[in-house]
Design a protein around this motif. Structure first.
Motif, PDB file in Angstrom:
ATOM      1  N   GLN A   4       2.720  13.246  -9.943  1.00 16.04           N
ATOM      2  CA  GLN A   4       1.427  12.910  -9.340  1.00 16.04           C
ATOM      3  C   GLN A   4       0.824  11.679 -10.015  1.00 16.04           C
ATOM      4  N   GLU A   5       1.119  11.486 -11.288  1.00 16.93           N
ATOM      5  CA  GLU A   5       0.589  10.322 -11.997  1.00 16.93           C
ATOM      6  C   GLU A   5       1.162   9.021 -11.443  1.00 16.93           C
ATOM      7  N   GLN A   6       2.287   9.082 -10.746  1.00 12.02           N
ATOM      8  CA  GLN A   6       2.909   7.879 -10.201  1.00 12.02           C
ATOM      9  C   GLN A   6       2.463   7.592  -8.762  1.00 12.02           C
ATOM     10  N   LYS A   7       1.544   8.379  -8.255  1.00  5.07           N
ATOM     11  CA  LYS A   7       1.023   8.156  -6.909  1.00  5.07           C
ATOM     12  C   LYS A   7       0.337   6.792  -6.864  1.00  5.07           C
ATOM     13  N   PHE A   8       0.381   6.161  -5.695  1.00  7.44           N
ATOM     14  CA  PHE A   8      -0.268   4.871  -5.547  1.00  7.44           C
ATOM     15  C   PHE A   8      -0.941   4.781  -4.182  1.00  7.44           C
ATOM     16  N   TRP A   9      -1.792   3.779  -4.030  1.00  8.08           N
ATOM     17  CA  TRP A   9      -2.525   3.524  -2.794  1.00  8.08           C
ATOM     18  C   TRP A   9      -2.302   2.072  -2.410  1.00  8.08           C
ATOM     19  N   ILE A  10      -2.308   1.814  -1.120  1.00 10.62           N
ATOM     20  CA  ILE A  10      -2.226   0.446  -0.631  1.00 10.62           C
ATOM     21  C   ILE A  10      -3.367   0.206   0.352  1.00 10.62           C
ATOM     22  N   VAL A  11      -3.695  -1.060   0.542  1.00 15.11           N
ATOM     23  CA  VAL A  11      -4.706  -1.453   1.518  1.00 15.11           C
ATOM     24  C   VAL A  11      -3.974  -2.172   2.642  1.00 15.11           C
ATOM     25  N   TRP A  12      -4.186  -1.713   3.865  1.00 16.86           N
ATOM     26  CA  TRP A  12      -3.453  -2.232   5.021  1.00 16.86           C
ATOM     27  C   TRP A  12      -4.409  -2.653   6.122  1.00 16.86           C
ATOM     28  N   GLU A  17      -1.595 -10.684   8.373  1.00 22.92           N
ATOM     29  CA  GLU A  17      -0.483 -11.613   8.522  1.00 22.92           C
ATOM     30  C   GLU A  17       0.765 -11.175   7.766  1.00 22.92           C
ATOM     31  N   LYS A  18       0.608 -10.363   6.758  1.00 25.25           N
ATOM     32  CA  LYS A  18       1.764  -9.878   5.997  1.00 25.25           C
ATOM     33  C   LYS A  18       1.538  -8.432   5.579  1.00 25.25           C
ATOM     34  N   PRO A  19       2.605  -7.703   5.355  1.00 28.41           N
ATOM     35  CA  PRO A  19       2.447  -6.293   4.957  1.00 28.41           C
ATOM     36  C   PRO A  19       1.891  -6.180   3.533  1.00 28.41           C
ATOM     37  N   PRO A  20       1.276  -5.049   3.210  1.00 28.87           N
ATOM     38  CA  PRO A  20       0.740  -4.870   1.853  1.00 28.87           C
ATOM     39  C   PRO A  20       1.868  -4.846   0.831  1.00 28.87           C
ATOM     40  N   SER A  21       1.583  -5.378  -0.343  1.00 26.56           N
ATOM     41  CA  SER A  21       2.600  -5.388  -1.393  1.00 26.56           C
ATOM     42  C   SER A  21       2.067  -4.883  -2.732  1.00 26.56           C
ATOM     43  N   PHE A  22       0.749  -4.858  -2.896  1.00 23.92           N
ATOM     44  CA  PHE A  22       0.180  -4.423  -4.176  1.00 23.92           C
ATOM     45  C   PHE A  22      -0.029  -2.920  -4.177  1.00 23.92           C
ATOM     46  N   ARG A  23       0.422  -2.275  -5.241  1.00 27.40           N
ATOM     47  CA  ARG A  23       0.229  -0.835  -5.409  1.00 27.40           C
ATOM     48  C   ARG A  23      -0.943  -0.583  -6.346  1.00 27.40           C
ATOM     49  N   HIS A  24      -2.002   0.003  -5.807  1.00 30.11           N
ATOM     50  CA  HIS A  24      -3.163   0.359  -6.628  1.00 30.11           C
ATOM     51  C   HIS A  24      -2.875   1.685  -7.317  1.00 30.11           C
ATOM     52  N   LEU A  25      -3.233   1.787  -8.575  1.00 27.96           N
ATOM     53  CA  LEU A  25      -2.960   2.998  -9.343  1.00 27.96           C
ATOM     54  C   LEU A  25      -4.040   4.054  -9.192  1.00 27.96           C
ATOM     55  N   SER A  26      -5.113   3.700  -8.501  1.00 24.83           N
ATOM     56  CA  SER A  26      -6.171   4.692  -8.240  1.00 24.83           C
ATOM     57  C   SER A  26      -6.748   4.455  -6.850  1.00 24.83           C
ATOM     58  N   ALA A  27      -7.298   5.515  -6.286  1.00 23.09           N
ATOM     59  CA  ALA A  27      -7.942   5.400  -4.979  1.00 23.09           C
ATOM     60  C   ALA A  27      -9.156   4.484  -5.086  1.00 23.09           C
ATOM     61  N   GLY A  28      -9.875   4.567  -6.175  1.00 27.56           N
ATOM     62  CA  GLY A  28     -11.067   3.741  -6.365  1.00 27.56           C
ATOM     63  C   GLY A  28     -10.757   2.254  -6.346  1.00 27.56           C
ATOM     64  N   SER A  29      -9.666   1.883  -6.971  1.00 23.15           N
ATOM     65  CA  SER A  29      -9.246   0.482  -6.980  1.00 23.15           C
ATOM     66  C   SER A  29      -8.919   0.009  -5.561  1.00 23.15           C
ATOM     67  N   ALA A  30      -8.234   0.837  -4.799  1.00 25.55           N
ATOM     68  CA  ALA A  30      -7.875   0.488  -3.420  1.00 25.55           C
ATOM     69  C   ALA A  30      -9.124   0.403  -2.544  1.00 25.55           C
ATOM     70  N   VAL A  31     -10.055   1.310  -2.736  1.00 29.02           N
ATOM     71  CA  VAL A  31     -11.301   1.293  -1.964  1.00 29.02           C
ATOM     72  C   VAL A  31     -12.076   0.004  -2.257  1.00 29.02           C
TER      73      VAL A  31
END
Length: 71
Positions: A4-12, A17-31
């Motif tokens: 579960q610690e390796q879970k990630f979030w993306i923003v899409w 123009e391009k698919p998401p590539s950055f993996r956020h380590l927390s939901a808050g960061s992605a939000v």
């Protein structure tokens, strides 16, 4: 096995123009990133997506055994 610690979030953005590539380590960061992008891109919708599971099939491996007899 991933934890579960390796879970990630993306923003899409579906109209992006391009698919998401950055993996956020927390939901808050992605939000925070989705909010920032939405302000910078009026009229575009940004989704915060969290990884729930993944699959990976291992390729088949062929092993040949040599018995020492040359024929």
């Amino acid at each position: 096995m991933k934890t579960q610690e390796q879970k990630f979030w993306i923003v899409w953005c579906p109209t992006g123009e391009k698919p998401p590539s950055f993996r956020h380590l927390s939901a808050g960061s992605a939000v925070a990133e989705a909010e920032r992008l939405a302000i910078s891109n009026p009229g575009r919708e940004f989704f915060v997506l969290g990884a729930e599971m993944s699959y990976c099939a291992v390729a088949m491996q062929r092993v040949e055994y040599f018995d020492g007899i040359p024929f």
